[in-house]
Scaffold this motif. Structure first.
Motif, short mmCIF file in Angstrom:
data_model
loop_
_atom_site.label_atom_id
_atom_site.label_comp_id
_atom_site.label_asym_id
_atom_site.label_seq_id
_atom_site.Cartn_x
_atom_site.Cartn_y
_atom_site.Cartn_z
N SER A 92 0.82 -1.21 0.00
CA SER A 92 0.00 0.00 0.00
C SER A 92 0.85 1.26 0.00
CB SER A 92 -0.93 0.01 1.21
OG SER A 92 -0.21 0.18 2.41
N VAL A 93 0.23 2.36 -0.44
CA VAL A 93 0.83 3.70 -0.40
C VAL A 93 -0.24 4.67 0.10
CG1 VAL A 93 2.57 3.35 -2.21
CG2 VAL A 93 0.23 4.02 -2.86
N ALA A 94 0.21 5.80 0.64
CA ALA A 94 -0.74 6.81 1.12
C ALA A 94 -1.46 7.48 -0.04
CB ALA A 94 -0.01 7.84 1.97
N GLU A 95 -0.74 7.70 -1.12
CA GLU A 95 -1.32 8.27 -2.34
C GLU A 95 -0.53 7.74 -3.52
OE1 GLU A 95 1.14 12.49 -2.19
OE2 GLU A 95 -0.89 12.39 -1.37
N VAL A 96 -1.14 7.77 -4.69
CA VAL A 96 -0.49 7.21 -5.86
C VAL A 96 0.73 8.05 -6.22
CG1 VAL A 96 -0.75 6.57 -8.28
CG2 VAL A 96 -2.68 6.31 -6.71
N PRO A 97 1.93 7.46 -6.27
CA PRO A 97 3.14 8.25 -6.52
C PRO A 97 3.22 8.73 -7.98
CG PRO A 97 3.65 6.18 -5.41
CD PRO A 97 2.24 6.07 -5.91
N GLN A 98 3.43 10.02 -8.15
CA GLN A 98 3.56 10.56 -9.50
C GLN A 98 4.75 9.96 -10.24
OE1 GLN A 98 1.20 12.72 -10.79
NE2 GLN A 98 2.20 12.25 -12.76
N ILE A 99 5.80 9.62 -9.48
CA ILE A 99 6.99 9.04 -10.11
C ILE A 99 6.67 7.71 -10.81
CG2 ILE A 99 7.82 7.71 -8.13
CD1 ILE A 99 10.65 8.73 -8.87
N LEU A 100 5.62 7.02 -10.35
CA LEU A 100 5.19 5.79 -11.02
C LEU A 100 4.23 6.08 -12.15
CD1 LEU A 100 4.72 3.40 -7.96
CD2 LEU A 100 6.71 3.67 -9.44
N LEU A 101 3.30 7.01 -11.93
CA LEU A 101 2.37 7.36 -13.00
C LEU A 101 3.09 7.83 -14.26
CD1 LEU A 101 -0.42 9.26 -11.02
CD2 LEU A 101 -0.53 6.94 -11.95
N ASP A 102 4.20 8.54 -14.06
CA ASP A 102 4.96 9.07 -15.20
C ASP A 102 5.60 7.96 -16.04
OD1 ASP A 102 4.28 11.66 -14.53
OD2 ASP A 102 6.16 12.07 -13.47
N GLN A 103 5.66 6.74 -15.48
CA GLN A 103 6.27 5.63 -16.20
C GLN A 103 5.26 4.78 -16.97
OE1 GLN A 103 9.58 3.59 -13.95
NE2 GLN A 103 8.88 4.95 -12.32
N LEU A 104 3.99 5.23 -16.97
CA LEU A 104 2.96 4.52 -17.73
C LEU A 104 2.92 5.00 -19.18
CD1 LEU A 104 -0.22 4.43 -15.46
CD2 LEU A 104 1.12 2.46 -16.25
N LYS A 105 2.71 4.06 -20.08
CA LYS A 105 2.40 4.42 -21.46
C LYS A 105 1.03 5.08 -21.51
CE LYS A 105 4.82 0.57 -23.74
NZ LYS A 105 4.63 -0.64 -24.58
N VAL A 106 0.79 5.90 -22.51
CA VAL A 106 -0.58 6.35 -22.78
C VAL A 106 -1.40 5.11 -23.09
CG1 VAL A 106 -2.06 7.66 -24.33
CG2 VAL A 106 0.12 8.63 -23.56
N GLY A 107 -2.52 4.97 -22.42
CA GLY A 107 -3.33 3.77 -22.53
C GLY A 107 -3.02 2.74 -21.45
N GLY A 108 -1.96 2.98 -20.67
CA GLY A 108 -1.57 2.05 -19.62
C GLY A 108 -2.32 2.31 -18.33
N ARG A 150 -3.97 6.03 -17.80
CA ARG A 150 -3.42 7.19 -18.49
C ARG A 150 -4.10 7.32 -19.86
NH1 ARG A 150 2.94 8.94 -18.63
NH2 ARG A 150 2.52 11.14 -19.06
N ARG A 151 -5.00 8.28 -19.97
CA ARG A 151 -5.78 8.44 -21.20
C ARG A 151 -5.01 9.22 -22.26
NH1 ARG A 151 -9.36 4.45 -20.65
NH2 ARG A 151 -10.65 4.66 -18.76
N SER A 152 -4.15 10.13 -21.82
CA SER A 152 -3.31 10.92 -22.73
C SER A 152 -2.10 11.37 -21.92
CB SER A 152 -4.08 12.13 -23.28
OG SER A 152 -4.36 13.05 -22.24
N GLU A 153 -1.25 12.20 -22.50
CA GLU A 153 -0.06 12.66 -21.78
C GLU A 153 -0.41 13.31 -20.45
OE1 GLU A 153 3.19 12.28 -22.24
OE2 GLU A 153 2.72 10.94 -23.91
N ASN A 154 -1.53 14.04 -20.40
CA ASN A 154 -1.87 14.81 -19.20
C ASN A 154 -3.27 14.52 -18.68
OD1 ASN A 154 0.61 16.45 -19.16
ND2 ASN A 154 -0.20 17.29 -21.07
N GLN A 155 -3.85 13.39 -19.08
CA GLN A 155 -5.21 13.07 -18.63
C GLN A 155 -5.22 11.68 -18.00
OE1 GLN A 155 -8.19 12.80 -21.69
NE2 GLN A 155 -9.88 13.00 -20.25
N TRP A 156 -5.81 11.61 -16.81
CA TRP A 156 -5.85 10.37 -16.05
C TRP A 156 -7.27 10.14 -15.54
CZ3 TRP A 156 -0.70 8.66 -15.67
CH2 TRP A 156 0.26 9.66 -15.92
N THR A 157 -7.65 8.90 -15.41
CA THR A 157 -8.92 8.57 -14.75
C THR A 157 -8.64 7.56 -13.64
OG1 THR A 157 -9.41 6.78 -16.32
CG2 THR A 157 -10.30 8.99 -16.81
#
Length: 221
Positions: A156-172, A191-198
């Motif tokens: 577990s983590v307290a919040e989703v780390p941005q350092i990991l989100l940045d390593q996702l492909k678009v669509g990942g 990751r829906r696009s470079e700057n869009q997440w759901t």
């Protein structure tokens, strides 16, 4: 102990009732021998509905997650044959083994040298060759072969780390357990696009912390 009966009971009495119904996941849990990834001192507990310490005395709180949590995470992650996966927290190598059976390649990062050796040995014994077990701190920086289709946090983590989100492909997508006790939630970020997440949070659970990721401040003035 009748190993196959214990495995059957684990699947039917713990995992199915926890809404793990994907036939492919259930079959995989029968094929990948969980008991071969459990430290010898705890092997008799391999199919129990509990977290299993990875080192004597539960050093640093590192555990194998309960079977129903591992199974539901695998179902939620839904790795596909063409995908490259990053796992944070190799532990004994069991989750990496499950992911590797469904993905193209898995990179799993572990802080503790002792656990890196354990995971490598367990995966080699299971003849799983598409996993790269790395010694390192995933909180400090990205992996050199990013981006990934799927990132799985085995803790577990307290919040989703941005350092990991940045390593996702678009669509990942990223799957982790997020929050603070007593309330944590399985969390899927796409990751829906470079700057869009759901983000969705499909179910509740609790898991031990992954080390070194940020914690919120609790100072009260």
């Amino acid at each position: 102990m009748d190993i196959e009966r214990a495995r059957f009971n684990m699947i039917e009495q713990q995992i199915r009732p926890w809404e793990v119904l994907d036939p492919g996941v259930l079959e995989l849990l029968s094929v990948v021998r969980r008991e071969d990834f459990v430290p010898a001192a705890y092997r008799s507990l391999a199919f129990s509905d509990m977290e299993i310490p990875l080192r004597a005395g539960g050093a640093r709180g590192q555990v194998m997650l309960a079977p129903k949590i591992e199974a539901r995470m695998l179902q939620e992650a839904a790795p596909r044959r063409h995908e490259r996966v990053l796992e944070i927290g190799a532990g004994s190598g069991y989750m990496a083994a499950l992911l590797a059976k469904r993905a193209q390649h898995v990179v799993t990062v572990e802080l503790e040298p002792e656990l890196v050796q354990m995971a490598r040995a367990n995966l080699a014994r299971a003849n799983i060759t598409n996993v790269d077990v790395r010694l390192g701190d995933a909180a400090l920086g990205p992996q050199p072969d990013q981006p990934f289709d799927l990132i799985v946090l085995s803790g577990s983590v307290a919040e989703v780390p941005q350092i990991l989100l940045d390593q996702l492909k678009v669509g990942g997508r990223l799957l982790g357990i997020v929050g603070e006790e007593p309330i944590m939630r399985a969390t899927v970020v796409r990751r829906r696009s470079e700057n869009q997440w759901t983000t969705t949070q499909p179910w509740d659970t609790v898991a031990p912390r992954l080390l070194h990721f940020p914690e919120p401040s609790h100072f009260v003035f």
